[in-house]
Scaffold this active site. Structure first.
Site, PDB file in Angstrom:
ATOM      1  N   GLU A  34      -5.824   0.145  11.422  1.00  0.00           N
ATOM      2  CA  GLU A  34      -4.541   0.833  11.413  1.00  0.00           C
ATOM      3  C   GLU A  34      -4.152   1.017   9.942  1.00  0.00           C
ATOM      4  O   GLU A  34      -4.187   0.062   9.177  1.00  0.00           O
ATOM      5  CB  GLU A  34      -3.485  -0.024  12.132  1.00  0.00           C
ATOM      6  CG  GLU A  34      -2.163   0.695  12.219  1.00  0.00           C
ATOM      7  CD  GLU A  34      -1.072  -0.090  12.931  1.00  0.00           C
ATOM      8  OE1 GLU A  34      -1.322  -1.212  13.403  1.00  0.00           O
ATOM      9  OE2 GLU A  34       0.053   0.444  12.977  1.00  0.00           O
ATOM     10  N   ARG A 259     -12.684 -13.778  15.179  1.00  0.00           N
ATOM     11  CA  ARG A 259     -12.160 -13.315  13.891  1.00  0.00           C
ATOM     12  C   ARG A 259     -12.717 -14.184  12.777  1.00  0.00           C
ATOM     13  O   ARG A 259     -13.093 -15.341  13.001  1.00  0.00           O
ATOM     14  CB  ARG A 259     -10.635 -13.502  13.818  1.00  0.00           C
ATOM     15  CG  ARG A 259      -9.827 -12.702  14.770  1.00  0.00           C
ATOM     16  CD  ARG A 259      -8.356 -13.066  14.576  1.00  0.00           C
ATOM     17  NE  ARG A 259      -7.772 -12.366  13.449  1.00  0.00           N
ATOM     18  CZ  ARG A 259      -7.289 -11.131  13.526  1.00  0.00           C
ATOM     19  NH1 ARG A 259      -7.329 -10.463  14.653  1.00  0.00           N
ATOM     20  NH2 ARG A 259      -6.757 -10.561  12.471  1.00  0.00           N
ATOM     21  N   LYS A 269      -1.953  -9.244   7.636  1.00  0.00           N
ATOM     22  CA  LYS A 269      -1.277  -8.282   6.761  1.00  0.00           C
ATOM     23  C   LYS A 269       0.195  -8.632   6.595  1.00  0.00           C
ATOM     24  O   LYS A 269       0.774  -8.424   5.531  1.00  0.00           O
ATOM     25  CB  LYS A 269      -1.388  -6.879   7.360  1.00  0.00           C
ATOM     26  CG  LYS A 269      -2.693  -6.196   7.028  1.00  0.00           C
ATOM     27  CD  LYS A 269      -2.703  -4.805   7.643  1.00  0.00           C
ATOM     28  CE  LYS A 269      -3.990  -4.559   8.395  1.00  0.00           C
ATOM     29  NZ  LYS A 269      -3.885  -3.619   9.490  1.00  0.00           N
TER      30      LYS A 269
END
Ligand code: ATP
Ligand code: MG
Length: 555
Positions: A34, A259, A269
């Site tokens: 994104e 992850r 983020k």
């Protein structure tokens, strides 16, 4: 192809099986960031996996921006992400954007409405949450769930035409409000957002939700294997439902992997943004940040990042990787390629009194002592030099093999000097040393009849260049900055993560470094010129020390 040996992992095994079963001819993957921030080392894992598979299987990997939330996304991030992926060593044919598919996605939504599989809900966001139920209680149907197809189509058209305000209505998939999987309790698939989009401008005021967009975009692109992180495991049922219930052109297989988590840092983020906005670091590319641009500025090589991910591997187990593993990957890379040079970080002046004033000797020093093919450079030795403050002790213990009053040491590539006098200022600080050199020991000839154990680095006072050297250390002093939930993670920041030395002295060859060159400053670590470094304003960043200084602390 970047990897010399093909990695193997459970995902590649699935692909191998699919290929031998004739399920696919060409393997297609995608990396779907994104554009709402900069990429971090966790993203590198997904990039390595997706692009690496496409490379090794002669397949295709698209870089696809998941740009469905115009409020948080910016074109600036699109450019930065492309730059980071390219820097990591990957190429792709086409940059795609989920927004390229807005028309098609809208068509799939209308298709669901027509099949009686989607409805416009007019409950408030709060009510929708309340009606959704919990892990232990089923949800309950919205009173709007029984709207007719015609009414839904009409309402959805009005949503699209901009007749309603944000939040007034949403479009939901009609699945099962009692499903044990909450993701299947009539998930919202479209919402109203009167907001300018960085690519589609004001063409749309309704935007598809992530889960709806993601799988259908995969299908539009002909993705064969949609690789995502474990938190999407529970979304797979919805992913499959959407593909099964629309005329999506194919049905990609979603496979989840764990992850990347690293200790001594944070990786979301949201937290990285806080560090930037709060001024704890100097921007997204601060060399202490776990971002790709931070690692690049610090001096990590793309190969070291790829090798690090390969070392960590791809599994389904959640775990936390030691920061030392990342640091070792750059150390191992640079050990083999970085030219060796001399630099004095905390200088102490030494005057060699029996060396004639104005005379110099030129020494051809090897750039890489163990590999003559890397050539030599000329360094100059004369009467005045700088040595490291640490290489002198006024009252040294026996095992100190460096300089002390009356003691001897060899200058790297030069002769042996003996300290004859220590000059101090009024407050007793050592300001300068006076030494005598031994002409018999010039050019590395063995000193006759005496043992000189220590060899120290140095630079010529009249030939060196001055530089600012930034010594970076771990950003956090605690392995898990988020361990204490009741406390702000920023309290775990390492106050000593940046140490700026503004009067370091470097050998002359470092005045104009080769573009992109990383150097080993002998005995000190690996260094890289900062992006703001230039003639007259030299700045070097320490990439990593020569040895892991944290291993001892960790026990
Ligand atoms: P963050 O939580 O840091 O905001 P994100 O998952 O929201 O990250 P996206 O831009 O949505 O970031 O992620 C793009 C791709 O990178 C996704 O496929 C995601 O699964 C993957 N990814 C993100 N973080 C990691 C990580 N730590 N390890 C492996 N893959 C990751
Ligand atoms: Mg995200």
């Amino acid at each position: 192809m970047l990897a010399t040996t093909k990695p193997t992992n459970f995902i590649r095994q699935i692909i191998d099986q699919d290929l031998s079963a004739g399920k696919h001819d060409v393997i297609v993957t995608r990396f779907p960031p994104e554009p709402n921030g900069y990429l971090h080392i966790g993203h590198a894992k997904s990039i390595w996996l997706n692009f690496g598979i496409a490379d090794d299987y002669n397949g295709k990997c698209t870089l696809r921006f998941d740009d469905t939330n115009p409020v948080k996304e910016q074109a600036e991030f699109v450019t930065a992400i492309e730059q980071d992926v390219r820097w990591l060593g990957y190429q792709w044919e086409r940059t795609a954007h989920a927004s390229d598919y807005f028309d098609q996605l809208h068509g799939f939504a209308v298709e669901l409405i027509e099949k009686g599989l989607a409805y416009v809900d007019s409950l408030t966001a709060e009510k929708i949450r309340e009606y959704r139920g919990t892990l232990t209680e089923p949800g309950k149907d919205s009173p709007y769930r029984s709207r007719s197809s015609d009414e839904n189509r009409e309402m959805f058209a009005k949503m699209r035409a901009g007749e309603f305000a944000d939040g007034e209505h949403v479009l939901r998939a009609k699945i099962d409000m009692a499903s044990p999987n909450i993701n299947l309790r009539d998930p919202v698939i479209y919402r109203i957002r009167h907001h300018h989009h960085q690519r589609t401008d004001n063409a749309w005021c309704i935007y598809p939700m992530y889960d709806f967009t993601h799988g259908l975009s995969d299908a539009i692109e002909g993705v064969t294997h949609s690789l995502c992180t474990l938190e999407f495991e529970d979304h797979r049922a919805l992913y499959d439902w959407l593909l099964d219930n629309t005329s999506a052109p194919c049905h990609p297989q979603q496979i989840e992997f764990s992850r990347l988590n690293l200790n001594y840092t944070v990786m979301s983020k949201r937290m990285l943004t806080q560090l930037v906005e709060n001024g704890n670091v100097q921007g997204w590319d601060d060399p202490r940040m776990p971002t790709i641009c931070g690692l690049r500025r610090r001096g990590f090589t793309p190969a070291s990042v790829r090798n690090f991910i390969a070392t960590v591997g791809i599994t389904k187990r959640d775990n936390v990787i030691e920061m030392g593993v990342l640091e070792n990957s750059i150390r191992e890379d640079l050990e083999l390629i970085a030219p060796r040079v001399m630099a004095v970080l905390r200088p102490l002046k030494v005057v060699i009194e029996n060396y004639p004033e104005g005379e110099y000797e030129q020494i051809e020093a090897p750039n890489y002592p163990r590999d003559a093919s890397m050539g030599t450079r000329t360094i100059t030795l004369g009467r005045e030099i700088y040595i490291e403050q640490d290489d002198f002790m006024e009252h040294p213990p026996d095992k100190f093999f460096r300089l002390g009053p009356g003691r001897e040491v060899r200058l790297r590539y030069g002769f042996v000097i003996r300290c004859t006098e220590v000059i101090k200022n009024q407050s007793g600080e050592v300001m300068e040393l006076r030494c005598q050199y031994d002409p018999d020991t010039r050019r590395g000839r063995p000193p006759e009849g005496r043992k000189v154990k220590g060899i120290i680095h140095w630079v010529s006072a009249n030939h060196c260049v001055e530089a600012e050297v930034r010594l970076y250390d771990r950003l956090f002093s605690e392995a898990n900055p988020q361990a204490d939930k009741g406390r702000d993670f920023k309290q775990a920041l390492n106050p000593g993560s940046l140490n700026i030395l503004s009067h370091s002295k470097l050998e002359a060859s470092l005045a104009s470094p080769e573009p992109d060159a990383r150097y080993q400053f002998e005995r000190l670590g690996y260094f890289y010129a900062d992006k703001n470094s230039g003639a007259g304003n030299l700045i070097y960043n320490r990439i990593v020390t020569l040895r892991d200084t944290w291993a001892r602390i960790a026990g």
